[in-house]
Scaffold this motif. Structure first.
Motif, PDB file in Angstrom:
ATOM      1  N   HIS A 103       0.847  -1.153   0.088  1.00  0.00           N
ATOM      2  CA  HIS A 103      -0.026   0.128   0.042  1.00  0.00           C
ATOM      3  C   HIS A 103       0.969   1.248   0.008  1.00  0.00           C
ATOM      4  O   HIS A 103       0.542   2.202  -0.652  1.00  0.00           O
ATOM      5  CB  HIS A 103      -1.004   0.145   1.155  1.00  0.00           C
ATOM      6  CG  HIS A 103      -1.996  -0.847   0.996  1.00  0.00           C
ATOM      7  ND1 HIS A 103      -3.174  -0.948   0.488  1.00  0.00           N
ATOM      8  CD2 HIS A 103      -2.533  -2.243   1.744  1.00  0.00           C
ATOM      9  CE1 HIS A 103      -4.130  -1.829   0.104  1.00  0.00           C
ATOM     10  NE2 HIS A 103      -3.407  -2.471   1.204  1.00  0.00           N
ATOM     11  N   THR A 104       1.778   1.184   0.704  1.00  0.00           N
ATOM     12  CA  THR A 104       2.843   2.418   0.734  1.00  0.00           C
ATOM     13  C   THR A 104       3.393   2.482  -0.561  1.00  0.00           C
ATOM     14  O   THR A 104       3.422   3.752  -1.096  1.00  0.00           O
ATOM     15  CB  THR A 104       4.018   2.070   1.917  1.00  0.00           C
ATOM     16  OG1 THR A 104       3.395   2.007   3.096  1.00  0.00           O
ATOM     17  CG2 THR A 104       4.716   3.393   1.916  1.00  0.00           C
ATOM     18  N   LEU A 105       3.837   1.531  -1.378  1.00  0.00           N
ATOM     19  CA  LEU A 105       4.438   1.862  -2.598  1.00  0.00           C
ATOM     20  C   LEU A 105       3.610   2.318  -3.575  1.00  0.00           C
ATOM     21  O   LEU A 105       3.737   3.268  -4.396  1.00  0.00           O
ATOM     22  CB  LEU A 105       4.792   0.357  -3.092  1.00  0.00           C
ATOM     23  CG  LEU A 105       6.282  -0.162  -2.675  1.00  0.00           C
ATOM     24  CD1 LEU A 105       6.528  -1.529  -2.829  1.00  0.00           C
ATOM     25  CD2 LEU A 105       7.294   0.709  -2.714  1.00  0.00           C
ATOM     26  N   GLN A 106       2.084   1.856  -3.529  1.00  0.00           N
ATOM     27  CA  GLN A 106       1.038   2.368  -4.207  1.00  0.00           C
ATOM     28  C   GLN A 106       0.704   3.853  -3.966  1.00  0.00           C
ATOM     29  O   GLN A 106       0.654   4.548  -4.903  1.00  0.00           O
ATOM     30  CB  GLN A 106      -0.026   1.592  -4.192  1.00  0.00           C
ATOM     31  CG  GLN A 106      -0.072   0.217  -4.488  1.00  0.00           C
ATOM     32  CD  GLN A 106      -1.113  -0.571  -4.300  1.00  0.00           C
ATOM     33  OE1 GLN A 106      -2.457  -0.349  -4.718  1.00  0.00           O
ATOM     34  NE2 GLN A 106      -0.934  -1.776  -3.265  1.00  0.00           N
ATOM     35  N   ILE A 107       1.000   4.226  -2.748  1.00  0.00           N
ATOM     36  CA  ILE A 107       0.827   5.766  -2.230  1.00  0.00           C
ATOM     37  C   ILE A 107       1.824   6.620  -3.004  1.00  0.00           C
ATOM     38  O   ILE A 107       1.869   7.623  -3.598  1.00  0.00           O
ATOM     39  CB  ILE A 107       0.639   5.982  -0.740  1.00  0.00           C
ATOM     40  CG1 ILE A 107      -0.564   5.352  -0.334  1.00  0.00           C
ATOM     41  CG2 ILE A 107       0.925   7.456  -0.492  1.00  0.00           C
ATOM     42  CD1 ILE A 107      -0.660   5.092   1.035  1.00  0.00           C
ATOM     43  N   TYR A 108       3.057   6.103  -3.048  1.00  0.00           N
ATOM     44  CA  TYR A 108       4.302   6.797  -3.654  1.00  0.00           C
ATOM     45  C   TYR A 108       4.224   6.703  -5.122  1.00  0.00           C
ATOM     46  O   TYR A 108       4.549   7.562  -5.693  1.00  0.00           O
ATOM     47  CB  TYR A 108       5.597   6.139  -3.345  1.00  0.00           C
ATOM     48  CG  TYR A 108       6.103   6.734  -1.884  1.00  0.00           C
ATOM     49  CD1 TYR A 108       6.224   7.890  -1.564  1.00  0.00           C
ATOM     50  CD2 TYR A 108       6.023   5.582  -0.757  1.00  0.00           C
ATOM     51  CE1 TYR A 108       6.584   8.328  -0.365  1.00  0.00           C
ATOM     52  CE2 TYR A 108       6.510   5.979   0.542  1.00  0.00           C
ATOM     53  CZ  TYR A 108       6.661   7.367   0.708  1.00  0.00           C
ATOM     54  OH  TYR A 108       7.186   7.741   1.941  1.00  0.00           O
ATOM     55  N   ILE A 109       3.690   5.752  -5.704  1.00  0.00           N
ATOM     56  CA  ILE A 109       3.394   5.697  -7.377  1.00  0.00           C
ATOM     57  C   ILE A 109       2.522   6.775  -7.520  1.00  0.00           C
ATOM     58  O   ILE A 109       2.442   7.510  -8.489  1.00  0.00           O
ATOM     59  CB  ILE A 109       2.878   4.253  -7.679  1.00  0.00           C
ATOM     60  CG1 ILE A 109       3.823   3.218  -7.802  1.00  0.00           C
ATOM     61  CG2 ILE A 109       2.232   4.405  -8.990  1.00  0.00           C
ATOM     62  CD1 ILE A 109       3.461   1.966  -7.623  1.00  0.00           C
ATOM     63  N   SER A 110       1.231   7.057  -6.935  1.00  0.00           N
ATOM     64  CA  SER A 110       0.304   7.915  -7.081  1.00  0.00           C
ATOM     65  C   SER A 110       0.850   9.228  -6.888  1.00  0.00           C
ATOM     66  O   SER A 110       0.660  10.320  -7.560  1.00  0.00           O
ATOM     67  CB  SER A 110      -0.900   7.731  -6.161  1.00  0.00           C
ATOM     68  OG  SER A 110      -1.534   6.605  -6.257  1.00  0.00           O
ATOM     69  N   ALA A 111       1.603   9.464  -5.853  1.00  0.00           N
ATOM     70  CA  ALA A 111       2.156  10.799  -5.657  1.00  0.00           C
ATOM     71  C   ALA A 111       3.167  11.027  -6.708  1.00  0.00           C
ATOM     72  O   ALA A 111       2.869  12.350  -7.171  1.00  0.00           O
ATOM     73  CB  ALA A 111       2.910  10.719  -4.082  1.00  0.00           C
ATOM     74  N   PHE A 112       3.875  10.171  -7.104  1.00  0.00           N
ATOM     75  CA  PHE A 112       4.923  10.549  -8.104  1.00  0.00           C
ATOM     76  C   PHE A 112       4.161  10.777  -9.463  1.00  0.00           C
ATOM     77  O   PHE A 112       4.528  12.055 -10.187  1.00  0.00           O
ATOM     78  CB  PHE A 112       6.045   9.417  -8.125  1.00  0.00           C
ATOM     79  CG  PHE A 112       6.932   9.594  -9.404  1.00  0.00           C
ATOM     80  CD1 PHE A 112       7.873  10.495  -9.195  1.00  0.00           C
ATOM     81  CD2 PHE A 112       6.448   8.801 -10.614  1.00  0.00           C
ATOM     82  CE1 PHE A 112       8.710  10.563 -10.283  1.00  0.00           C
ATOM     83  CE2 PHE A 112       7.364   9.055 -11.984  1.00  0.00           C
ATOM     84  CZ  PHE A 112       8.513   9.971 -11.661  1.00  0.00           C
ATOM     85  N   SER A 113       2.959  10.117  -9.677  1.00  0.00           N
ATOM     86  CA  SER A 113       2.175  10.404 -10.938  1.00  0.00           C
ATOM     87  C   SER A 113       1.808  11.777 -10.998  1.00  0.00           C
ATOM     88  O   SER A 113       1.730  12.485 -12.008  1.00  0.00           O
ATOM     89  CB  SER A 113       1.188   9.220 -10.939  1.00  0.00           C
ATOM     90  OG  SER A 113       1.833   8.003 -11.191  1.00  0.00           O
ATOM     91  N   LEU A 114       1.092  12.081  -9.805  1.00  0.00           N
ATOM     92  CA  LEU A 114       0.541  13.651  -9.569  1.00  0.00           C
ATOM     93  C   LEU A 114       1.642  14.578  -9.688  1.00  0.00           C
ATOM     94  O   LEU A 114       1.430  15.718 -10.295  1.00  0.00           O
ATOM     95  CB  LEU A 114      -0.253  13.614  -8.369  1.00  0.00           C
ATOM     96  CG  LEU A 114      -1.636  12.752  -8.307  1.00  0.00           C
ATOM     97  CD1 LEU A 114      -2.145  12.842  -6.845  1.00  0.00           C
ATOM     98  CD2 LEU A 114      -2.501  13.340  -9.196  1.00  0.00           C
ATOM     99  N   TRP A 115       2.844  14.334  -9.131  1.00  0.00           N
ATOM    100  CA  TRP A 115       3.711  15.385  -9.346  1.00  0.00           C
ATOM    101  C   TRP A 115       4.501  15.461 -10.581  1.00  0.00           C
ATOM    102  O   TRP A 115       4.673  16.599 -11.274  1.00  0.00           O
ATOM    103  CB  TRP A 115       4.877  14.918  -8.306  1.00  0.00           C
ATOM    104  CG  TRP A 115       6.296  15.802  -8.503  1.00  0.00           C
ATOM    105  CD1 TRP A 115       6.298  16.982  -7.932  1.00  0.00           C
ATOM    106  CD2 TRP A 115       7.373  15.419  -9.288  1.00  0.00           C
ATOM    107  NE1 TRP A 115       7.743  17.379  -8.538  1.00  0.00           N
ATOM    108  CE2 TRP A 115       8.208  16.416  -9.249  1.00  0.00           C
ATOM    109  CE3 TRP A 115       7.838  14.233 -10.323  1.00  0.00           C
ATOM    110  CZ2 TRP A 115       9.538  16.397  -9.970  1.00  0.00           C
ATOM    111  CZ3 TRP A 115       8.804  14.269 -10.793  1.00  0.00           C
ATOM    112  CH2 TRP A 115       9.742  15.072 -10.671  1.00  0.00           C
ATOM    113  N   ALA A 116       4.525  14.420 -11.604  1.00  0.00           N
ATOM    114  CA  ALA A 116       5.168  14.174 -13.006  1.00  0.00           C
ATOM    115  C   ALA A 116       4.075  14.979 -13.625  1.00  0.00           C
ATOM    116  O   ALA A 116       4.748  15.577 -14.779  1.00  0.00           O
ATOM    117  CB  ALA A 116       5.299  12.706 -13.008  1.00  0.00           C
ATOM    118  N   VAL A 117       2.782  15.034 -13.656  1.00  0.00           N
ATOM    119  CA  VAL A 117       2.186  15.743 -14.516  1.00  0.00           C
ATOM    120  C   VAL A 117       1.782  17.161 -14.031  1.00  0.00           C
ATOM    121  O   VAL A 117       1.031  17.895 -14.723  1.00  0.00           O
ATOM    122  CB  VAL A 117       0.664  15.017 -14.677  1.00  0.00           C
ATOM    123  CG1 VAL A 117       0.843  13.711 -15.312  1.00  0.00           C
ATOM    124  CG2 VAL A 117      -0.187  14.786 -13.479  1.00  0.00           C
ATOM    125  N   GLY A 118       2.420  17.398 -12.973  1.00  0.00           N
ATOM    126  CA  GLY A 118       2.159  19.079 -12.458  1.00  0.00           C
ATOM    127  C   GLY A 118       1.254  19.283 -11.881  1.00  0.00           C
ATOM    128  O   GLY A 118       0.688  20.441 -11.446  1.00  0.00           O
TER     129      GLY A 118
END
Length: 142
Positions: free
Chosen positions: A62-77
């Motif tokens: 679950h923690t990895l998934q939260i980081y994946i979501s966070a990185f994705s939101l950051w990557a698209v600005g």
């Protein structure tokens, strides 16, 4: 961000997270089948440590998934920096949704997909844990 792109983006993140979670649960199931951690000859201490280890692995997933979501939101600005995307992803993934960090209207659907991801993955975790405990209790007998 166009609505269609938000849906595609959110669905892609959801699929990546789902694949990760499915692979981790499948690996846990394979490990549990190959090594009978809950047989009568195992100590209670061993069984408790096994359940704790399983919970830690699921928490890591679950923690990895939260980081994946966070990185994705950051990557698209959608969110700047590193703290805001992680915090937003955490409170959205867990469906707490405090509302103190919000996305611009152009990213709202993508953000809502993080919540859908969390609901689905927690459901999968719950099903796995319930199935595991049912099996443990069936093996122990009445």
């Amino acid at each position: 961000m166009l609505v269609l792109f938000q849906i595609i983006f959110g669905s892609t993140v959801l699929l990546i997270c789902a694949l990760l979670h499915i692979l981790i649960i499948a690996r846990l199931v394979r490990h549990l089948r190959n090594n009978d951690h809950f047989s009568e000859d195992r100590t209670t201490r061993h069984q408790i440590l096994t359940v704790c280890a399983l919970f830690l692995v699921l928490l890591l997933s679950h923690t990895l998934q939260i980081y994946i979501s966070a990185f994705s939101l950051w990557a698209v600005g959608a969110l700047p920096g590193y703290e805001a995307p992680i915090y937003y992803s955490l409170v959205t993934y867990t469906t707490v949704g405090y509302g103190d960090v919000v996305l611009d209207p152009g990213y709202r659907i993508a953000g809502a997909m993080v919540s859908v991801t969390g609901i689905l993955m927690f459901g999968m975790t719950t099903a796995f844990v319930v199935g595991l405990f049912s099996r443990i209790l069936d093996e122990k007998g009445p």
